[in-house]
Write an enzyme that holds these catalytic residues in place. Sequence first.
Site, mmCIF file in Angstrom:
data_model
loop_
_atom_site.group_PDB
_atom_site.id
_atom_site.type_symbol
_atom_site.label_atom_id
_atom_site.label_comp_id
_atom_site.label_asym_id
_atom_site.label_seq_id
_atom_site.Cartn_x
_atom_site.Cartn_y
_atom_site.Cartn_z
ATOM 1 N N GLY A 93 42.157 39.057 52.812
ATOM 2 C CA GLY A 93 41.483 38.964 52.057
ATOM 3 C C GLY A 93 42.497 40.749 51.523
ATOM 4 N N TYR A 134 29.961 35.263 39.850
ATOM 5 C CA TYR A 134 29.999 36.141 40.132
ATOM 6 C C TYR A 134 29.201 37.170 40.066
ATOM 7 C CZ TYR A 134 33.046 39.611 42.156
ATOM 8 O OH TYR A 134 33.901 40.478 42.980
HETATM 9 C C1 VAH Z 1 37.430 39.973 39.930
HETATM 10 N N1 VAH Z 1 39.228 41.460 41.290
HETATM 11 O O1 VAH Z 1 38.277 40.139 39.101
HETATM 12 C C2 VAH Z 1 37.584 41.221 40.836
HETATM 13 C C3 VAH Z 1 36.489 42.252 41.138
HETATM 14 C C4 VAH Z 1 36.493 44.128 38.954
HETATM 15 C C5 VAH Z 1 36.866 42.755 39.584
HETATM 16 O O2 VAH Z 1 35.409 42.589 41.447
HETATM 17 O O3 VAH Z 1 36.937 39.328 39.964
#
Ligand code: VAH
Length: 320
Positions: free
Chosen positions: A11, A141
Amino acid sequence: MKKILVTGALGQIGSELVVKLREVYGEHNVMATDIRRTDNEVVCNGPFELLDVTDGRRMFEIAKAHQADTLIHLAALLSATAEAKPLLAWNLNMGGLVNALEVARELNCKFFTPSSIGAFGPTTPKDNTPQDTIQRPTTMYGVNKVAGELLCDYYFQKFSLDTRGLRFPGLISYVTPPGGGTTDYAVEIYYEAVKRQAYTSYIAKNTFMDMMYMPDALKAIIDLMEADSSRLTHRNAFNVTAMSVDPEAIATAIRRQIPEFKLSYQVDPVRQAIADSWPNSIDATASRDEWGFKPEFDLDKMTKDMLLKLSQKYSLVGAS
Ligand code: VAH
């Protein structure tokens, strides 16, 4: 850290962290794993195994065979993909994390997994967001990240597992483009700047988010993992950041190197809504106080390096 197992090694973070860890701790001491195999240096220049992190038994087998004393768990879906596939995100992000914590507990490994500024939500104070504050994220998330922070605290308190974690901002890198993130615009803009001196941003003007250059992120992981455990109060959720920027600020920095660069907008309502729920800027005092966090790259220094490295990568005449 002597014998390290990394999940999600192909990743955005993993593909550079594995190379850095092998430089520091020795190539054969860093086992890289991912659900796919490619022909890059992570796979070819040291131990590599295919691993789906939802298969806890296989993860245990690989960690035991490697005699791992440290588990760095990076495999996860990022915010935009998680919002599009929430149940898959829950199963992978939380199922994978529980498996990794259980393997670390059974083998008594030191443990790292990243959190994110995505662990904050619309009711969190948006400017200079404190280390300890309201966390009611409105994305899958963010739910995963808050649950992950709490789960890692639980494994520390209940099983004395040495768990550690960082709330990363958007990470900017030129090696492996991120996939499925909300902050990916801040990476794409540099690639497009060297390829066609123009970029159309899916995030709107004046949308400020925290960002950090990948070299600073890699140093932060290693510094935190090597820090004296007795100094760590916040342990699994340290705020870290190097800058708070919006698309216009990045474009202005790019134009110092490529004056003809043009920025336009075509806002993606889904990713804009995610970005709007996150802080404008976060406070990293606890990281500085508890383990000496000090990023090296500000916006201009990062921009110069990104444009130079991408110009070389695409052998284009670009920034000098
Ligand atoms: C996202 N790059 O955009 C990741 C990260 C703070 C952003 O967690 O989901």
